[in-house]
Design a protein around this motif. Structure first.
Motif, PDB file in Angstrom:
ATOM      1  N   GLN A 521       0.827  -1.207   0.000  1.00 19.94           N
ATOM      2  CA  GLN A 521       0.000   0.000   0.000  1.00 19.94           C
ATOM      3  C   GLN A 521       0.862   1.257   0.000  1.00 19.94           C
ATOM      4  O   GLN A 521       0.554   2.246  -0.675  1.00 19.94           O
ATOM      5  N   ARG A 522       1.964   1.229   0.739  1.00 16.09           N
ATOM      6  CA  ARG A 522       2.850   2.397   0.844  1.00 16.09           C
ATOM      7  C   ARG A 522       3.549   2.681  -0.477  1.00 16.09           C
ATOM      8  O   ARG A 522       3.755   3.836  -0.857  1.00 16.09           O
ATOM      9  N   THR A 523       3.915   1.630  -1.194  1.00 16.02           N
ATOM     10  CA  THR A 523       4.689   1.807  -2.422  1.00 16.02           C
ATOM     11  C   THR A 523       3.834   1.847  -3.672  1.00 16.02           C
ATOM     12  O   THR A 523       4.309   2.250  -4.740  1.00 16.02           O
ATOM     13  N   GLY A 524       2.581   1.413  -3.567  1.00 14.10           N
ATOM     14  CA  GLY A 524       1.729   1.359  -4.752  1.00 14.10           C
ATOM     15  C   GLY A 524       1.930   0.118  -5.594  1.00 14.10           C
ATOM     16  O   GLY A 524       1.326  -0.016  -6.662  1.00 14.10           O
ATOM     17  N   LEU A 525       2.774  -0.794  -5.142  1.00 17.16           N
ATOM     18  CA  LEU A 525       2.984  -2.051  -5.866  1.00 17.16           C
ATOM     19  C   LEU A 525       1.976  -3.096  -5.386  1.00 17.16           C
ATOM     20  O   LEU A 525       1.622  -3.131  -4.205  1.00 17.16           O
TER      21      LEU A 525
END
Length: 679
Positions: A521-525
């Motif tokens: 969620q933090r990285t968008g991956l």
């Protein structure tokens, strides 16, 4: 037909009419001094469409005269009463070649009349043979009189009033006709295309009482009802067009609604809906016969009944373990369908778990095709009451979700729509889990305690509640993922000792699962599918131990790949882009991302490190290349200048050499063969 049997209790008591004694004795009964031997023969006349009944009665007075107080008490009989169908005609009685007086009167049962035969005094040790004959003609479909006789069918009471051991009832019909009765014990014998069904064992103190049904399967009125791409054959009595019309309209109207309410398309397995009296003779309104691919119901125009039987295409013993499950489900589905199609639901008898004959519904077994028992009188309405309490508050969407999951054999703790390869029939414990988990019915355990479970099964509810609470806490800790398969399987199997042990193994893994999701969620991956699957499908100790290292590694890999992607994306000036292309940074970034997506965590980390390393060199390389190119161009330019200068010097030297001979007065001539000085 159940009212016939109730009526007979009173009629049998009045069946033997005793004359008043010489000294005014009270009315006598059969067991008080009259023996009866009887042969009752019922013959279906297909041409005349009547049943011809012949009852041969041998009455014997076995009550001796008695002296008392200077007088003699003499017991004698002057009449005998026989219950016959209300629709009977041409009622006649003969004895010793003479006709006897017969008077026919009504009873409180609209299907039964009472034929009273009178005769001269029958005194002690006297016997009399009486032959009673009558024709059973039947009434129109859905008449209050339940006797039916028509083209290719007949439903009527076959009664034999003889004493036990002296009673015989015969039913004679063409062999092509099927035979069904309310009692067992009829034996058949066939000869010359005619079958005779004979019973000799009394069903109560007053003789042998049975309702029988005869049906010629070739004498029917067939029609076809179509619902979109489905078609069904309706097989009605030849003289009952109204039944065909009603059933056709009911099926067309209700089948799409049924499909919606059960959350599954029509499963097939039904070819015919047949009108027949045989279910009622076994104590049922109708039944679904999966072996014959047919529904069999009586003549009643009952949309609730039609929908109940249609529901059994989905909810039956093939899909559900306990009988109360599929009977209760069929009824609440039928009731909801009637409501959605504008009909009026059937009112059901109210029963109590504390009432006489009540049992835990899990103890109700048997099949609908078997003979109905007193247990069915309780179990059917009790099953409906239990299922209504479980599902009655759900809207149609959630109702369909729960019912559909039960039909498909889903486990409550799996995602909706997931069917495991080992999925089997839904049991009562599976159903409780589905109703409470998918339906959100928090009162479900209480309903089960009231209606369904025995003492040992009730004792399982407390540990179940504890394990479900612990499961919910763990499910919350691991984020959006499902808890591992090992725990879900233990809970689905109600193996609470195993579920407690598994929880001890996987509880520490929740933080690792949450960390992977947080990193994504933090990285968008996206979370690698293989990583999530490894967690959710873990089922043995080795799987749990492996997750202890693989989950942190996956979180680190997501972070590393994201960092590499960020560094690669930052190379957006012309020099950096040039260096990135030369160092294959875009291609290697895509490769690292693909490795992560495939769940190849370690290679993805290595590839990400490589990307970061190359990205670090890209700006310098991108800037150095133009400078080097300029230097090269300058060098090339200098070389060209020098070359030009050298060329000029050589040209000047050549011109000087060519001028010198002239200065010196020397000349040179050309000759093809030789050159000589001139003179």
């Amino acid at each position: 037909m159940t009212t016939l049997r109730r009526a007979l209790g009173a009629l049998a008591a009045a069946g033997v009419v005793a004359a008043t004694l010489v000294v005014g004795a009270p009315v006598a009964r059969a067991e008080q001094g009259l023996t009866v031997a009887a042969t009752s023969r019922y013959v279906y006349d297909a041409e005349a469409q009547v049943v011809r009944a012949t009852m041969t009665l041998d009455l014997s007075n076995v009550s001796p005269d008695r002296q008392s107080g200077g007088g003699v008490y003499t017991y004698f009989f002057q009449g005998y009463s026989v219950p016959i169908p209300q629709s009977s005609a041409r009622v006649r009685a003969q004895s010793d070649g003479s006709r006897l007086d017969v008077r026919v009167g009504g009873t409180d049962d609209p299907s039964i009349a009472l034929a009273r035969i009178t005769f001269p005094d029958l005194r002690y040790r006297q016997s009399r043979r009486i032959v009673l004959t009558y024709e059973i003609r039947g009434r129109a479909p859905r008449s209050t009189d339940s006797t039916r006789v028509g083209p290719g069918y007949a439903t009527f009471v076959a009664y034999g009033p003889g004493d036990e051991g002296s009673n015989r009832v015969e039913v004679v019909a063409p062999s092509a006709m099927s035979f069904t009765s309310t009692v067992d014990g009829f034996e058949d014998e066939t000869s010359g295309g005619v079958s005779t069904y004979t019973a000799t064992r009394n069903t109560f103190d007053g003789g042998l009482w049975s309702v029988v049904s005869l049906r010629d399967p070739d004498q029917v009125r067939e029609s076809t009802v179509r619902v979109e791409d489905l078609s069904f054959t309706l097989s009605a009595f030849p003289d009952d067009d109204l039944w065909s019309s009603f059933v056709s309209t009911t099926v067309r109207t209700g089948l799409p609604t049924l499909e919606t309410l059960v959350g599954n398309p029509w499963p097939g397995g039904l070819e015919q809906i047949r009108e027949d009296a045989s279910p009622s003779l076994r104590g049922y309104d109708g039944w679904f016969d999966p072996q014959g691919d047919e529904i069999v119901v009586g003549e009643q125009l009952d949309d609730d009944l039609i929908y109940h039987e249609l529901s059994h295409a989905w909810v039956s013993g093939d899909r559900f373990d306990q009988r109360w499950l599929y009977e209760g489900l069929a009824q609440v589905i039928a009731e909801r369908t009637v409501q959605r199609t504008g009909g009026r639901p059937t009112k059901h008898p109210v029963v109590s778990r504390r009432g006489t004959g009540a049992v835990a519904l899990n103890d109700w077994d048997g099949d609908a095709g078997s003979r109905s028992t007193d247990l069915e009188t309780y179990a059917y309405p009790a099953s409906y009451a239990a299922m209504k309490a479980l599902l009655g508050s759900l809207d149609d969407q959630r109702f369909a979700a729960v019912v559909g999951a039960g039909i498909r054999g889903e486990r409550a703790y799996d995602p909706p729509g997931t069917v495991t390869p080992s999925a089997g029939r839904t049991s009562w414990s599976d159903w409780l889990d589905l109703v409470e988990t998918r339906g959100g019915v928090t009162t479900a355990p209480k309903v089960f305690t009231t209606w369904v479970l025995d003492g040992k099964q009730v004792a399982l509810l407390a540990p179940r509640a504890r394990e479900r609470a612990a499961y919910s806490a763990l499910d919350e800790a691991d984020g959006a993922w499902l808890p591992p398969e090992g725990l879900r399987d233990a809970l689905s199997s109600w193996d609470f000792d195993r579920s407690r042990a598994v929880r001890g193994e996987i509880a520490p893994l929740g933080a690792g699962a949450a960390a992977v999701q947080d990193a994504a969620q933090r990285t968008g991956l996206p979370v690698p599918a293989a990583v999530r699957q490894a967690y959710e499908r873990a089922s043995v100790d080795d799987d749990y131990r492996a997750l202890g290292t693989s989950l942190p590694a996956a979180a680190a890999a997501i972070t590393a790949v994201a960092r590499a992607r960020t560094r690669a994306a930052a190379l957006d000036d012309p020099f950096s882009e040039l260096g990135a292309r030369l160092l294959e940074v875009p291609e290697r970034t895509a490769h690292a991302t693909a490795l992560l997506a495939d769940g190849r965590v370690a290679p993805a980390v290595a590839a990400a490190a490589d990307v970061s390393h190359r990205a670090g060199w890209a700006p310098a390389l991108g800037a150095a290349l133009p400078a080097a190119a300029l230097l090269l161009v300058a060098a090339l330019g200098s070389a060209v200048v020098l070359a030009v200068r050298r060329s000029r010097r050589r040209a000047q030297s050549t011109r000087s050499i060519r001028t010198l001979p002239r200065v010196l007065g020397l000349t040179r001539s050309r000759s093809r063969n030789s050159a000589t000085p001139s003179s």
